[in-house]
Design a protein around this motif. Structure first.
Motif, short mmCIF file in Angstrom:
data_model
loop_
_atom_site.label_atom_id
_atom_site.label_comp_id
_atom_site.label_asym_id
_atom_site.label_seq_id
_atom_site.Cartn_x
_atom_site.Cartn_y
_atom_site.Cartn_z
N THR A 115 8.91 -8.94 10.83
CA THR A 115 7.48 -8.62 10.90
C THR A 115 6.74 -9.69 11.68
OG1 THR A 115 5.57 -7.93 9.58
CG2 THR A 115 6.91 -9.67 8.69
N ASP A 120 2.21 -7.09 6.14
CA ASP A 120 2.35 -5.89 5.30
C ASP A 120 1.85 -4.61 5.95
OD1 ASP A 120 -0.18 -7.14 5.12
OD2 ASP A 120 -0.61 -6.15 3.22
N LEU A 121 1.15 -4.69 7.06
CA LEU A 121 0.69 -3.49 7.75
C LEU A 121 1.72 -2.92 8.72
CD1 LEU A 121 -2.97 -4.52 8.65
CD2 LEU A 121 -2.19 -3.12 6.73
N GLU A 122 2.77 -3.68 8.98
CA GLU A 122 3.68 -3.31 10.05
C GLU A 122 4.75 -2.29 9.65
OE1 GLU A 122 4.92 -6.88 12.04
OE2 GLU A 122 2.84 -7.44 12.43
N HIS A 123 5.23 -2.35 8.44
CA HIS A 123 6.17 -1.34 7.95
C HIS A 123 6.31 -1.49 6.45
CE1 HIS A 123 9.41 -4.40 7.86
NE2 HIS A 123 8.96 -4.76 9.05
N LYS A 124 6.89 -0.47 5.82
CA LYS A 124 6.93 -0.41 4.36
C LYS A 124 7.71 -1.57 3.74
CE LYS A 124 7.92 2.66 0.51
NZ LYS A 124 8.36 4.00 0.11
N THR A 125 8.83 -1.92 4.31
CA THR A 125 9.62 -3.03 3.75
C THR A 125 8.84 -4.34 3.82
OG1 THR A 125 11.65 -1.91 4.37
CG2 THR A 125 11.82 -4.25 3.85
N ALA A 126 8.11 -4.54 4.92
CA ALA A 126 7.30 -5.75 5.04
C ALA A 126 6.20 -5.76 3.98
CB ALA A 126 6.69 -5.85 6.44
N TRP A 127 5.61 -4.61 3.71
CA TRP A 127 4.60 -4.51 2.65
C TRP A 127 5.22 -4.86 1.30
CZ3 TRP A 127 4.65 -0.94 -1.45
CH2 TRP A 127 3.54 -1.00 -2.29
N GLN A 128 6.38 -4.32 1.01
CA GLN A 128 7.05 -4.58 -0.27
C GLN A 128 7.41 -6.07 -0.39
OE1 GLN A 128 10.13 -1.67 0.34
NE2 GLN A 128 9.15 -0.18 -1.03
N THR A 130 6.06 -8.65 1.21
CA THR A 130 4.84 -9.46 1.11
C THR A 130 4.27 -9.38 -0.30
OG1 THR A 130 4.35 -9.07 3.45
CG2 THR A 130 2.52 -9.82 2.07
N ARG A 131 4.21 -8.18 -0.82
CA ARG A 131 3.70 -8.00 -2.18
C ARG A 131 4.55 -8.77 -3.18
NH1 ARG A 131 3.40 -2.34 -5.57
NH2 ARG A 131 2.71 -3.31 -7.50
#
Length: 156
Positions: A115, A120-128, A130-131
């Motif tokens: 990323t 977290d805006l770039e793709h779902k795994t990055a969001w997960q 980051t969270r």
């Protein structure tokens, strides 16, 4: 980052809406999904001139900062800090964040794989990821941190 800021300064001063919109998507927004890029472009290229003037003011302020003025304060920060960085981020490098983090006594660092700048805006795994990094940090701090008065990080 210097090139990004210099180009941003020139485009904002000229109120070149097309170039401003493209700059965001070609640089810090490089890894955003296409729909986000279209929305970014539409939003950024349609701002009022006073908003461009405000952005230009902030860029000029950032470029005029003397790092010794604020870096000398970092060791005074007495709260936990979490730096979250994308492995592909060309504008806030992991090395810069680690350098800053090494100066802050209670800093931690998390890297999000595959990323860039917008994490977290770039793709779902990055969001997960980051969270998970932020939740782990915050929840651990809530459990471990005693309530105590805070000091301001002021240069002395």
């Amino acid at each position: 980052m210097q090139d990004y800021l210099a180009r941003g300064k020139a485009y904002l001063a000229a109120c070149d809406r097309q170039q401003i919109g493209n700059l965001i998507n070609e640089t810090i927004g490089e890894f955003l999904p296409p729909l986000f890029k279209r929305c970014n472009f539409r939003h950024v290229s349609s701002l009022d001139e006073h908003e461009y003037a405000q952005m230009l003011l902030h860029i000029r302020q950032v470029l005029e900062l003397d790092s010794s003025q604020y870096m000398s304060c970092v060791s005074n920060i007495d709260i936990p800090l979490l730096f979250v960085n994308g492995t592909w981020d060309k504008y806030t490098s992991a090395e810069d964040a680690l350098h800053f983090g090494n100066l802050a006594p209670r800093a931690e660092f998390a890297r999000i794989a595959h990323t860039g700048h917008f994490l977290d805006l770039e793709h779902k795994t990055a969001w997960q990821d980051t969270r998970a990094a932020v939740e782990s940090f915050v929840l651990r701090e809530v459990r471990e941190e005693p309530v105590r008065p805070r000091q301001l990080a002021l240069a002395g």
